[in-house]
Write an enzyme that holds these catalytic residues in place. Structure first.
Site, PDB file in Angstrom:
ATOM      1  N   LYS A 158      -6.854  -5.564  -4.375  1.00 14.05           N
ATOM      2  CA  LYS A 158      -7.807  -4.759  -3.588  1.00 14.05           C
ATOM      3  C   LYS A 158      -7.948  -3.560  -4.469  1.00 14.05           C
ATOM      4  CE  LYS A 158      -6.984  -4.103   0.673  1.00 14.05           C
ATOM      5  NZ  LYS A 158      -5.984  -3.983   1.813  1.00 14.05           N
ATOM      6  N   LYS A 214       0.829  -1.154  -0.015  1.00 19.13           N
ATOM      7  CA  LYS A 214      -0.119   0.196  -0.028  1.00 19.13           C
ATOM      8  C   LYS A 214       0.819   1.072   0.178  1.00 19.13           C
ATOM      9  CE  LYS A 214      -3.797  -0.290   2.220  1.00 19.13           C
ATOM     10  NZ  LYS A 214      -4.888  -0.422   3.356  1.00 19.13           N
TER      11      LYS A 214
HETATM   12  O1  LIG Z   1      -5.958  -2.947   4.860  1.00 18.35           O
HETATM   13  C1  LIG Z   1      -5.805  -2.701   5.931  1.00 18.35           C
HETATM   14  C2  LIG Z   1      -5.168  -1.098   6.202  1.00 18.35           C
HETATM   15  O2  LIG Z   1      -3.867  -1.174   5.937  1.00 18.35           O
HETATM   16  C3  LIG Z   1      -5.638  -0.770   7.519  1.00 18.35           C
HETATM   17  O3  LIG Z   1      -4.832   0.246   7.705  1.00 18.35           O
HETATM   18  P1  LIG Z   1      -5.107   0.932   9.408  1.00 18.35           P
HETATM   19  O4  LIG Z   1      -5.183  -0.199  10.480  1.00 18.35           O
HETATM   20  O5  LIG Z   1      -4.051   1.899   9.655  1.00 18.35           O
HETATM   21  O6  LIG Z   1      -6.438   1.421   9.560  1.00 18.35           O
END
Ligand SMILES: O=C[C@H](O)COP(=O)(O)O
Length: 251
Positions: free
Chosen positions: A87, A29
């Site tokens: 995703k 990500k």
């Molecule tokens: O896919 C999940 C996300 O990376 C969630 O990130 P977070 O736990 O910081 O909201």
């Protein structure tokens, strides 16, 4: 329940690799491009090469606009780069029909290249804040487009989390709808260890986390730390054991 962890770089993915025994999916990500911000193809490739071969690599395609062609090309880029979970955050879709149109294009692009890759249609628990499609529509969007999983995350990372926007009972309905269509149900959104009891009890298949396994709980300034991944997994295992043993819930 599977644990999906979202590193933002090769360096963080190497820290995830140190905790590989405690996690199930490495999710590439780029948080500075949004909640489901897409990273570069070469970063996906390097992370695929850096983490153990038995750990699936997921990649986010972005908080996408209602542009099926653009998004299908981006999804193909992610699967060509080595991701096997693709995703898509349906940020710019305001109706289920728009979401289905985008996801059908993604499913075709991904599965034409790699039929066994899994496509994840993601909505946002806090959809009301950004004007996108209702979170409880995601299982139907995923099912009607041929995707493999329905997911929720949060769009705005401001300290609020999944359950602040979609209560556990509504998340349970989300999971029920996904399972009724033969889909995996994935839930995320500033999930903390204290959320793991309800997430376990409602039958969540995949929990997605970043902030909770970063130092200081800070998904932006903090870095993913292997010992925090291990601690998170330990609490998941404890909740799973209590649930299987019929221990009454305390949260
Ligand atoms: O896919 C999940 C996300 O990376 C969630 O990130 P977070 O736990 O910081 O909201």
């Amino acid at each position: 329940m599977l644990l999906l962890i979202s590193p933002d770089s090769v360096e963080e993915a190497l820290d995830c690799a140190k905790a590989a025994e405690h996690l199930d999916i490495v999710d590439v990500k780029k948080p500075d491009e949004g909640s489901l911000g897409a990273n570069f193809p070469w970063v996906i490739r390097e992370i695929r090469d850096a983490v153990p071969a038995d750990k699936p690599v997921s990649a986010t395609v972005g908080d996408v606009p209602y542009k099926p062609g653009t998004v299908a090309q981006a999804a193909l880029g992610a699967v060509v780069s080595g991701a096997t979970y693709i995703k898509v955050g349906l940020y710019g879709c305001t109706t289920p029909e728009q979401g289905i149109e985008v996801m059908r294009a993604v499913v075709r692009a991904v599965k034409d290249h790699r039929p066994e890759a899994l496509v994840v249609a993601s909505g946002y628990a806090d959809a009301h804040r950004i004007g996108c499609v209702n979170p409880l529509a995601l299982p139907d969007i995923a099912a009607r487009s041929g995707a493999d999983a329905a997911m929720l995350d949060t769009a705005v990372k401001d300290g609020t989390g999944l359950f602040d926007h979609v209560a556990p009972d509504a998340c349970a309905e989300f999971v029920r709808l996904a399972h009724a269509s033969g889909l995996l149900a994935a839930l995320a959104g500033s999930v903390k260890q204290s959320d793991l009891g309800p997430l376990t009890r409602i039958g969540t298949d995949i929990v997605g986390v970043r902030g909770a396994v970063c130092e200081g709980g800070d998904r932006n300034a903090g870095r993913i730390r292997p010992h925090l991944v291990a601690a998170f997994r330990a609490e998941m295992d404890r909740q799973a054991w209590e649930h299987a043993a019929g221990v009454p819930a305390v949260n």
